[in-house]
Design a protein around this motif. Structure first.
Motif, PDB file in Angstrom:
ATOM      1  N   TYR A 153       0.942  -1.331  -0.047  1.00 18.87           N
ATOM      2  CA  TYR A 153      -0.006   0.087   0.098  1.00 18.87           C
ATOM      3  C   TYR A 153       0.855   1.262  -0.098  1.00 18.87           C
ATOM      4  CZ  TYR A 153      -4.354  -2.429   0.994  1.00 18.87           C
ATOM      5  OH  TYR A 153      -5.321  -3.467   0.941  1.00 18.87           O
ATOM      6  N   GLN A 154       1.924   1.200   0.855  1.00 20.02           N
ATOM      7  CA  GLN A 154       2.894   2.355   0.840  1.00 20.02           C
ATOM      8  C   GLN A 154       3.898   2.822  -0.231  1.00 20.02           C
ATOM      9  OE1 GLN A 154       2.110   4.761   3.214  1.00 20.02           O
ATOM     10  NE2 GLN A 154       0.411   3.105   3.837  1.00 20.02           N
ATOM     11  N   PHE A 155       4.289   1.703  -0.992  1.00 16.67           N
ATOM     12  CA  PHE A 155       5.081   2.006  -2.012  1.00 16.67           C
ATOM     13  C   PHE A 155       4.898   1.298  -3.371  1.00 16.67           C
ATOM     14  CE2 PHE A 155       7.267   1.531   2.219  1.00 16.67           C
ATOM     15  CZ  PHE A 155       7.995   2.839   2.142  1.00 16.67           C
ATOM     16  N   VAL A 156       4.492   0.141  -3.436  1.00 16.41           N
ATOM     17  CA  VAL A 156       4.251  -0.699  -4.596  1.00 16.41           C
ATOM     18  C   VAL A 156       2.961  -0.139  -5.430  1.00 16.41           C
ATOM     19  CG1 VAL A 156       3.991  -2.757  -5.883  1.00 16.41           C
ATOM     20  CG2 VAL A 156       5.037  -2.677  -3.615  1.00 16.41           C
ATOM     21  N   ARG A 157       1.971   0.223  -4.660  1.00  8.48           N
ATOM     22  CA  ARG A 157       0.974   0.667  -5.419  1.00  8.48           C
ATOM     23  C   ARG A 157       1.048   1.954  -5.900  1.00  8.48           C
ATOM     24  NH1 ARG A 157      -4.851   0.985  -2.226  1.00  8.48           N
ATOM     25  NH2 ARG A 157      -3.691   2.240  -0.851  1.00  8.48           N
ATOM     26  N   GLU A 158       1.759   3.181  -5.313  1.00  7.23           N
ATOM     27  CA  GLU A 158       2.060   4.215  -6.122  1.00  7.23           C
ATOM     28  C   GLU A 158       2.842   4.071  -7.360  1.00  7.23           C
ATOM     29  OE1 GLU A 158       4.704   8.136  -5.145  1.00  7.23           O
ATOM     30  OE2 GLU A 158       3.665   7.102  -3.525  1.00  7.23           O
ATOM     31  N   ALA A 159       3.933   2.998  -7.170  1.00  9.12           N
ATOM     32  CA  ALA A 159       4.942   2.886  -8.232  1.00  9.12           C
ATOM     33  C   ALA A 159       4.045   2.186  -9.402  1.00  9.12           C
ATOM     34  CB  ALA A 159       6.015   1.737  -7.810  1.00  9.12           C
ATOM     35  N   LEU A 160       3.054   1.238  -9.225  1.00 10.99           N
ATOM     36  CA  LEU A 160       2.252   0.760 -10.325  1.00 10.99           C
ATOM     37  C   LEU A 160       1.678   1.619 -11.085  1.00 10.99           C
ATOM     38  CD1 LEU A 160       1.389  -2.801  -9.060  1.00 10.99           C
ATOM     39  CD2 LEU A 160       3.341  -2.063 -10.217  1.00 10.99           C
ATOM     40  N   VAL A 161       0.918   2.537 -10.284  1.00 10.98           N
ATOM     41  CA  VAL A 161       0.180   3.649 -10.970  1.00 10.98           C
ATOM     42  C   VAL A 161       1.114   4.518 -11.883  1.00 10.98           C
ATOM     43  CG1 VAL A 161      -1.131   5.737 -10.623  1.00 10.98           C
ATOM     44  CG2 VAL A 161      -1.751   3.749  -9.084  1.00 10.98           C
ATOM     45  N   ALA A 162       2.283   4.765 -11.221  1.00 13.59           N
ATOM     46  CA  ALA A 162       3.271   5.618 -12.245  1.00 13.59           C
ATOM     47  C   ALA A 162       3.507   4.840 -13.342  1.00 13.59           C
ATOM     48  CB  ALA A 162       4.253   6.215 -11.278  1.00 13.59           C
ATOM     49  N   ILE A 163       3.958   3.781 -13.279  1.00 15.99           N
ATOM     50  CA  ILE A 163       4.427   3.048 -14.223  1.00 15.99           C
ATOM     51  C   ILE A 163       3.379   2.850 -15.542  1.00 15.99           C
ATOM     52  CG2 ILE A 163       5.377   0.848 -15.097  1.00 15.99           C
ATOM     53  CD1 ILE A 163       6.614   0.525 -12.276  1.00 15.99           C
ATOM     54  N   SER A 164       2.218   2.861 -15.027  1.00 18.40           N
ATOM     55  CA  SER A 164       1.127   2.744 -16.053  1.00 18.40           C
ATOM     56  C   SER A 164       0.756   3.858 -16.825  1.00 18.40           C
ATOM     57  CB  SER A 164      -0.302   2.290 -15.512  1.00 18.40           C
ATOM     58  OG  SER A 164      -0.693   3.400 -14.198  1.00 18.40           O
ATOM     59  N   GLY A 165       1.411   5.031 -16.365  1.00 19.22           N
ATOM     60  CA  GLY A 165       1.326   6.168 -17.073  1.00 19.22           C
ATOM     61  C   GLY A 165       0.029   6.962 -16.489  1.00 19.22           C
TER      62      GLY A 165
END
Length: 437
Positions: A339-351
């Motif tokens: 919740y604190q790291f991976v989710r934000e990263a996946l959103v950013a990688i998705s564009g």
């Protein structure tokens, strides 16, 4: 009752200078490269996909002036004329010239002293700009009568292009398409849209003690819950998921799994094997074909968390690589770290344009022990009283191995790096798992 979040997992020897959470987030953000591949999909396949280009409205929406409610359409100058002649408080009588329904417009212009019976959504007849609601009128034969002061000129008329004008941007690139967006696109006649390729995520668990659901449970073994929570959280994010199962605590097996995962995915997630225990090979194996930015955080739960990049076929310009998150082994720490790291990263990688996380203050119902120098996340239950005030209570157990506490909780209490003890009644920041009613 005083709550403490000071329960360390096995094998979690502290690093000399564990990285603060905000610094870790900054490192992760700098490493993000959004997926570049664009594909066109049918509108019904676009839900939760990331829009790759702006959608410009090819038409006016609505396409024509139309009635906002059932009533009678007429030329609003009749209201001004009534006011000018001092008859504004008198009755205005108009002759009903015909009817307009959605899909069946009135065929001619509406003349002076006339009105048209009109239904919601029907095109406004030529020379009409006002609709008097049907409940305001008295109809007698082919005439209707109403008080002019009860209506203003232009009332109950939706103008062409009022929602969207031709050439106006309807949706911007980076938007995660929701149900309302699909309806909006359909209203524009858009049959398919350009979206970014879905992010690919490969994951596996490590540990000789782990067994998959359905296997017999030998002495000293436990069922692997982490892959199921990770699968669920990833599925909710609409990413492509590759589950590589449970990998033994052996260097060759872990290296093979990491290389396979990195060669087939944008992001690799592992659970377990990132602390400093004798059997924890994952962090060491990544050093042979990867770059590890950090591996311990000033955070509870989730201190042993590795982040970096894997190069399955060698480093160099143009070489394929994948981001790597080595999550802790404890089930709660896995979820909190995600919740604190991976989710934000996946959103950013998705564009995607990242939505603002929901966070607000609530009064702690109990005192909480907290030492400065690390960020802490406590599982908790938030509730609102009859006066509309929010309060929050930590769950009974804060051990990172007690997964049932995550099922019980509906939020996390976030205690900042420099924050100390919290008194009962003091405000704390809470991060809801879902929208709270």
């Amino acid at each position: 009752m005083t709550i403490s979040n000071d329960t360390a997992g096995p094998g979690c020897s502290p690093a000399p200078n564990p990285l603060p959470v905000d610094a870790a987030r900054a490192l992760i953000r700098r490493a993000i490269v959004p997926v570049a591949t664009v594909e066109r999909v049918a509108l019904r396949a676009a839900l939760e996909r990331v829009l790759a280009e702006d959608i410009v409205s090819p038409i006016d929406v609505p396409a024509h002036d139309n009635a906002a409610m059932d009533g009678y359409a007429f030329d609003g100058t009749a209201l001004s004329a009534a006011a000018a002649t001092g008859t504004g408080t008198a009755q205005l009588t108009l002759a009903v010239a015909g009817e307009a329904r959605a899909g069946h417009p009135f065929a001619r212009a509406c003349g002076a002293g006339e009105c048209v019976r009109i239904m919601t959504g029907a095109p406004m007849p030529a020379d009409c700009d006002t609709v008097v609601p049907q409940e305001f009128v008295v109809r007698s034969g082919s005439n209707v009568t109403f008080e002019p002061l009860r209506i203003e000129r232009g009332a109950n008329c939706r103008r062409a292009g009022e929602d969207l004008a031709r050439g106006q941007a309807a949706l911007v690139a980076g938007r995660i398409l929701g149900p309302a967006d699909l309806g909006l696109l359909a209203s524009l006649g858009v049959a398919e849209v350009a979206v970014r390729r879905r992010v690919r995520v490969a994951f596996f668990s490590t540990g000789d003690e782990l067994r998959s659901v359905g296997e017999p449970l030998a002495a000293g073994c436990v069922y692997d819950s982490n892959r199921y929570t990770l699968y669920a959280m990833l599925t909710r994010m609409n990413v492509e998921v590759l589950d590589l199962g449970v990998v033994r605590d052996e260097p060759d097996a872990i290296e093979a799994a990491l290389r396979t995962a990195a060669a087939s995915a944008d992001v690799v997630l592992t659970s377990g094997g990132v602390s400093v225990g004798d059997a924890d090979f994952t962090a060491r194996m990544t050093a042979t074909f990867g770059d590890v930015e950090f591996w311990q955080l000033a955070m509870r739960p989730g201190r042993p968390l590795a982040f970096g990049r894997l190069w399955p076929a060698g480093r160099g310009v143009g070489c394929e690589s994948a981001l790597f998150f080595g999550l802790p082994g404890n089930p709660v720490a896995v979820m909190v770290s995600f919740y604190q790291f991976v989710r934000e990263a996946l959103v950013a990688i998705s564009g995607a344009i990242a939505p603002t996380p929901l966070q607000f203050a609530a009064a702690s119902r109990v005192p909480i022990k907290k030492r400065p120098g690390r960020t802490e996340f406590l599982r908790a239950v938030a509730m609102r009283d009859t006066a509309g005030q929010w309060s929050v209570t930590p769950t009974r157990s804060q051990s990172s191995g007690v997964l049932s506490s995550m099922s019980e909780a509906n939020c996390l209490i976030a205690l900042a790096h420099d924050q100390g003890d919290v008194a009962a009644g003091a405000l704390v920041d809470i991060l809801p798992f879902e929208g709270l009613a």
